[in-house]
Design a protein around this motif. Structure first.
Motif, PDB file in Angstrom:
ATOM      1  N   PRO A  33      38.208  40.722  30.495  1.00 37.51           N
ATOM      2  CA  PRO A  33      36.877  41.335  30.409  1.00 37.51           C
ATOM      3  C   PRO A  33      35.819  40.575  31.216  1.00 37.51           C
ATOM      4  O   PRO A  33      34.923  41.187  31.800  1.00 37.51           O
ATOM      5  CB  PRO A  33      36.546  41.294  28.920  1.00 37.51           C
ATOM      6  CG  PRO A  33      37.826  41.084  28.223  1.00 37.51           C
ATOM      7  CD  PRO A  33      38.710  40.356  29.167  1.00 37.51           C
ATOM      8  N   ALA A  34      35.952  39.258  31.273  1.00 39.02           N
ATOM      9  CA  ALA A  34      34.976  38.466  32.028  1.00 39.02           C
ATOM     10  C   ALA A  34      35.092  38.731  33.526  1.00 39.02           C
ATOM     11  O   ALA A  34      34.077  38.873  34.214  1.00 39.02           O
ATOM     12  CB  ALA A  34      35.169  36.981  31.737  1.00 39.02           C
ATOM     13  N   VAL A  35      36.307  38.823  34.030  1.00 41.51           N
ATOM     14  CA  VAL A  35      36.501  39.101  35.458  1.00 41.51           C
ATOM     15  C   VAL A  35      36.034  40.514  35.795  1.00 41.51           C
ATOM     16  O   VAL A  35      35.399  40.747  36.831  1.00 41.51           O
ATOM     17  CB  VAL A  35      37.979  38.889  35.852  1.00 41.51           C
ATOM     18  CG1 VAL A  35      38.259  39.405  37.247  1.00 41.51           C
ATOM     19  CG2 VAL A  35      38.342  37.419  35.752  1.00 41.51           C
ATOM     20  N   THR A  36      36.318  41.463  34.910  1.00 39.50           N
ATOM     21  CA  THR A  36      35.858  42.838  35.127  1.00 39.50           C
ATOM     22  C   THR A  36      34.338  42.904  35.148  1.00 39.50           C
ATOM     23  O   THR A  36      33.740  43.556  36.008  1.00 39.50           O
ATOM     24  CB  THR A  36      36.422  43.759  34.034  1.00 39.50           C
ATOM     25  OG1 THR A  36      37.851  43.682  34.053  1.00 39.50           O
ATOM     26  CG2 THR A  36      36.004  45.191  34.257  1.00 39.50           C
ATOM     27  N   LEU A  37      33.715  42.213  34.229  1.00 45.35           N
ATOM     28  CA  LEU A  37      32.250  42.188  34.167  1.00 45.35           C
ATOM     29  C   LEU A  37      31.662  41.549  35.421  1.00 45.35           C
ATOM     30  O   LEU A  37      30.714  42.078  36.022  1.00 45.35           O
ATOM     31  CB  LEU A  37      31.801  41.424  32.925  1.00 45.35           C
ATOM     32  CG  LEU A  37      30.322  41.409  32.606  1.00 45.35           C
ATOM     33  CD1 LEU A  37      29.826  42.817  32.313  1.00 45.35           C
ATOM     34  CD2 LEU A  37      30.059  40.500  31.421  1.00 45.35           C
ATOM     35  N   LEU A  38      32.224  40.422  35.833  1.00 44.34           N
ATOM     36  CA  LEU A  38      31.737  39.749  37.039  1.00 44.34           C
ATOM     37  C   LEU A  38      31.912  40.632  38.270  1.00 44.34           C
ATOM     38  O   LEU A  38      31.002  40.736  39.098  1.00 44.34           O
ATOM     39  CB  LEU A  38      32.461  38.417  37.242  1.00 44.34           C
ATOM     40  CG  LEU A  38      32.086  37.639  38.505  1.00 44.34           C
ATOM     41  CD1 LEU A  38      30.614  37.273  38.484  1.00 44.34           C
ATOM     42  CD2 LEU A  38      32.952  36.415  38.646  1.00 44.34           C
ATOM     43  N   ASP A  75      46.058  43.593  38.679  1.00 37.88           N
ATOM     44  CA  ASP A  75      46.840  42.378  38.491  1.00 37.88           C
ATOM     45  C   ASP A  75      46.698  41.821  37.075  1.00 37.88           C
ATOM     46  O   ASP A  75      47.692  41.417  36.462  1.00 37.88           O
ATOM     47  CB  ASP A  75      46.437  41.303  39.502  1.00 37.88           C
ATOM     48  CG  ASP A  75      46.965  41.592  40.891  1.00 37.88           C
ATOM     49  OD1 ASP A  75      47.860  42.450  41.017  1.00 37.88           O
ATOM     50  OD2 ASP A  75      46.491  40.957  41.843  1.00 37.88           O
ATOM     51  N   LEU A  76      45.480  41.800  36.558  1.00 36.79           N
ATOM     52  CA  LEU A  76      45.282  41.292  35.198  1.00 36.79           C
ATOM     53  C   LEU A  76      45.913  42.218  34.163  1.00 36.79           C
ATOM     54  O   LEU A  76      46.440  41.754  33.147  1.00 36.79           O
ATOM     55  CB  LEU A  76      43.794  41.103  34.917  1.00 36.79           C
ATOM     56  CG  LEU A  76      43.139  39.948  35.668  1.00 36.79           C
ATOM     57  CD1 LEU A  76      41.642  39.970  35.460  1.00 36.79           C
ATOM     58  CD2 LEU A  76      43.725  38.626  35.228  1.00 36.79           C
TER      59      LEU A  76
END
Length: 92
Positions: A33-38, A75-76
């Motif tokens: 979720p953090a990578v998606t948000l960023l 990928d995630l």
């Protein structure tokens, strides 16, 4: 005024995105979720930058950010499925 306002807005969106992603990672204790948000914030910053100066370089930056977002999400997601399958108890 627009010449300096839009790059500053893109910079602020980037900074806020980094902060929001860091807080999400700390709060949720999950990376996806953090990578998606960023990546959403970075895409927004790229689009703001593109709206201020429509050039091929700005368009390439926005398109590259969108492609990176999709690639990271896939990928995630695949990594999460692989972990879930490897943590499952063996079937008899």
């Amino acid at each position: 005024m627009t010449g300096t306002l839009l790059p500053q807005a893109a910079l602020w969106v980037t900074v806020l995105g980094i902060g929001a992603a860091a807080l999400a990672a700390l709060r949720l204790r999950r990376v996806r979720p953090a990578v998606t948000l960023l990546s959403d914030y970075l895409l927004a910053a790229g689009l703001i930058h593109l709206s201020g100066r429509a050039s091929w370089a700005a368009l390439a930056l926005a398109a590259g950010t969108a492609a990176l977002r999709v690639t990271l999400d896939l990928d995630l997601r695949a990594l999460a499925v692989h972990r879930r399958e490897s943590d499952a108890p063996p079937r008899d």
